[in-house]
Structure formats: structure tokens, C-alpha cells
Scaffold this motif. Structure first.
Motif, PDB file in Angstrom:
ATOM      1  N   LEU A  41      12.209   8.298  42.697  1.00 38.43           N
ATOM      2  CA  LEU A  41      13.055   8.464  41.527  1.00 38.43           C
ATOM      3  C   LEU A  41      14.528   8.282  41.881  1.00 38.43           C
ATOM      4  CD1 LEU A  41      11.403  11.475  39.682  1.00 38.43           C
ATOM      5  CD2 LEU A  41      11.600   9.134  38.859  1.00 38.43           C
ATOM      6  N   HIS A  42      14.940   8.826  43.003  1.00 41.30           N
ATOM      7  CA  HIS A  42      16.336   8.681  43.438  1.00 41.30           C
ATOM      8  C   HIS A  42      16.671   7.213  43.658  1.00 41.30           C
ATOM      9  CE1 HIS A  42      20.105   9.538  45.396  1.00 41.30           C
ATOM     10  NE2 HIS A  42      19.723   8.786  46.418  1.00 41.30           N
ATOM     11  N   GLU A  43      15.796   6.477  44.321  1.00 45.22           N
ATOM     12  CA  GLU A  43      16.052   5.057  44.601  1.00 45.22           C
ATOM     13  C   GLU A  43      16.110   4.257  43.303  1.00 45.22           C
ATOM     14  OE1 GLU A  43      16.720   3.348  47.488  1.00 45.22           O
ATOM     15  OE2 GLU A  43      16.978   5.382  48.260  1.00 45.22           O
ATOM     16  N   ASN A  44      15.233   4.532  42.366  1.00 44.02           N
ATOM     17  CA  ASN A  44      15.186   3.768  41.123  1.00 44.02           C
ATOM     18  C   ASN A  44      16.292   4.152  40.140  1.00 44.02           C
ATOM     19  OD1 ASN A  44      12.990   2.169  41.848  1.00 44.02           O
ATOM     20  ND2 ASN A  44      11.539   3.727  41.163  1.00 44.02           N
ATOM     21  N   MET A  45      16.761   5.373  40.201  1.00 43.09           N
ATOM     22  CA  MET A  45      17.825   5.821  39.283  1.00 43.09           C
ATOM     23  C   MET A  45      19.198   5.409  39.769  1.00 43.09           C
ATOM     24  SD  MET A  45      16.297   7.242  36.764  1.00 43.09           S
ATOM     25  CE  MET A  45      17.436   8.269  35.920  1.00 43.09           C
ATOM     26  N   MET A  46      19.355   5.083  41.029  1.00 42.92           N
ATOM     27  CA  MET A  46      20.662   4.745  41.583  1.00 42.92           C
ATOM     28  C   MET A  46      20.943   3.248  41.562  1.00 42.92           C
ATOM     29  SD  MET A  46      22.226   7.355  42.291  1.00 42.92           S
ATOM     30  CE  MET A  46      21.765   9.003  41.949  1.00 42.92           C
ATOM     31  N   LEU A  47      20.184   2.491  40.819  1.00 41.81           N
ATOM     32  CA  LEU A  47      20.404   1.040  40.755  1.00 41.81           C
ATOM     33  C   LEU A  47      21.603   0.682  39.976  1.00 41.81           C
ATOM     34  CD1 LEU A  47      16.786  -0.333  40.389  1.00 41.81           C
ATOM     35  CD2 LEU A  47      18.244  -0.386  42.397  1.00 41.81           C
ATOM     36  N   GLY A  63       3.717  14.377  48.607  1.00 41.65           N
ATOM     37  CA  GLY A  63       3.732  13.676  47.322  1.00 41.65           C
ATOM     38  C   GLY A  63       4.982  13.981  46.519  1.00 41.65           C
ATOM     39  N   SER A  64       5.395  15.234  46.509  1.00 40.26           N
ATOM     40  CA  SER A  64       6.607  15.616  45.780  1.00 40.26           C
ATOM     41  C   SER A  64       7.839  14.946  46.383  1.00 40.26           C
ATOM     42  CB  SER A  64       6.785  17.132  45.798  1.00 40.26           C
ATOM     43  OG  SER A  64       5.707  17.754  45.133  1.00 40.26           O
ATOM     44  N   LEU A  65       7.930  14.943  47.711  1.00 41.13           N
ATOM     45  CA  LEU A  65       9.071  14.288  48.363  1.00 41.13           C
ATOM     46  C   LEU A  65       9.063  12.788  48.092  1.00 41.13           C
ATOM     47  CD1 LEU A  65       9.190  16.191  51.760  1.00 41.13           C
ATOM     48  CD2 LEU A  65      10.792  16.370  49.849  1.00 41.13           C
ATOM     49  N   TRP A  66       7.904  12.173  48.112  1.00 34.01           N
ATOM     50  CA  TRP A  66       7.795  10.746  47.848  1.00 34.01           C
ATOM     51  C   TRP A  66       8.244  10.423  46.415  1.00 34.01           C
ATOM     52  CZ3 TRP A  66       2.629   7.862  46.807  1.00 34.01           C
ATOM     53  CH2 TRP A  66       2.861   6.503  46.715  1.00 34.01           C
ATOM     54  N   ILE A  67       7.792  11.233  45.458  1.00 34.26           N
ATOM     55  CA  ILE A  67       8.181  11.026  44.067  1.00 34.26           C
ATOM     56  C   ILE A  67       9.683  11.216  43.894  1.00 34.26           C
ATOM     57  CG2 ILE A  67       7.993  12.019  41.745  1.00 34.26           C
ATOM     58  CD1 ILE A  67       5.006  12.522  42.394  1.00 34.26           C
ATOM     59  N   MET A  68      10.249  12.268  44.497  1.00 33.57           N
ATOM     60  CA  MET A  68      11.696  12.492  44.362  1.00 33.57           C
ATOM     61  C   MET A  68      12.490  11.366  45.006  1.00 33.57           C
ATOM     62  SD  MET A  68      12.255  16.598  44.695  1.00 33.57           S
ATOM     63  CE  MET A  68      11.365  16.830  46.220  1.00 33.57           C
ATOM     64  N   TRP A  69      12.062  10.877  46.167  1.00 34.51           N
ATOM     65  CA  TRP A  69      12.758   9.781  46.825  1.00 34.51           C
ATOM     66  C   TRP A  69      12.686   8.514  45.976  1.00 34.51           C
ATOM     67  CZ3 TRP A  69      10.790   5.118  48.729  1.00 34.51           C
ATOM     68  CH2 TRP A  69      11.705   4.356  49.453  1.00 34.51           C
TER      69      TRP A  69
END
Length: 107
Positions: free
Chosen positions: A101-107, A93-99
């Protein structure tokens, strides 16, 4: 009035010391290979992973007294499997959330 140690108390203390020394050795080995970088990176990772698995077994055996032979061995195994599932869910769950967040913040 003197207090006499029984054999089980001596054995228990001896087991704790043995577990502590094994844990210390299993901690120093990966640190040494990571610090000196004397082996290839994949070999160092394999040694680190192997020592971690052995150290988990040492902790279960010497400190948590999780023995399959005892009467409560079945309950120990059930609690161990439940704990492992909870930890895996937390990590995934933590890895999924971090991934995410990374995908959504890098737009």
C-alpha cells in the motif's frame, strides 16, 4: 463444615503469584530503560527483546501450564508450533500489505 485446601491448590496459587510477580518485573525493566534512555538504543532493544522472550516462557510455564514432561507435552508443542506459524503468517502478511500500500500510494 470447613473447607480445607489441599497442597496442590496451595502450590497452584503460589505458582500464579510467582508468575505474576515475574511478569511484572519483566515488564518494568524494559519500561525503565526505555523511559530513562540510560543505555544506548541497541542495548535497550536487546533488553526489551530478551525480557519479551523470557516473559513468553514465564507465561507458558506458569499460566498456560505447557510442560514438556507431561503426557500431553507433545500435543502442547504441536499446538504451540501451529500457533507460532499462524502468528508469523499474519505478521508477514500484514507487513507485506502495508508495504505494498505504501509503494502504490506514493506514486
Amino acid at each position: 463444615m470447613s473447607y480445607q485446601h489441599s497442597d496442590t491448590e496451595n502450590t497452584g496459587a503460589r505458582d500464579y503469584v510467582k508468575g505474576f510477580v515475574l511478569s511484572l518485573i519483566l515488564t518494568v525493566i524494559p519500561f525503565y530503560f526505555a523511559y530513562t534512555q540510560s543505555l544506548p538504543e541497541t542495548t535497550t532493544y536487546a533488553i526489551l527483546f530478551g525480557c519479551a522472550i523470557v516473559q513468553v516462557i514465564v507465561h507458558f510455564t506458569y499460566f498456560l501450564h505447557m510442560e514438556v514432561k507431561s503426557e500431553q507435552g507433545q500435543w502442547n508443542m504441536v499446538s504451540l508450533v501451529f500457533s507460532a506459524i499462524v502468528v508469523l503468517i499474519l505478521i508477514a502478511g500484514s507487513l507485506w500489505i502495508m508495504w505494498n500500500l505504501h509503494e502504490n500510494m506514493m506514486l
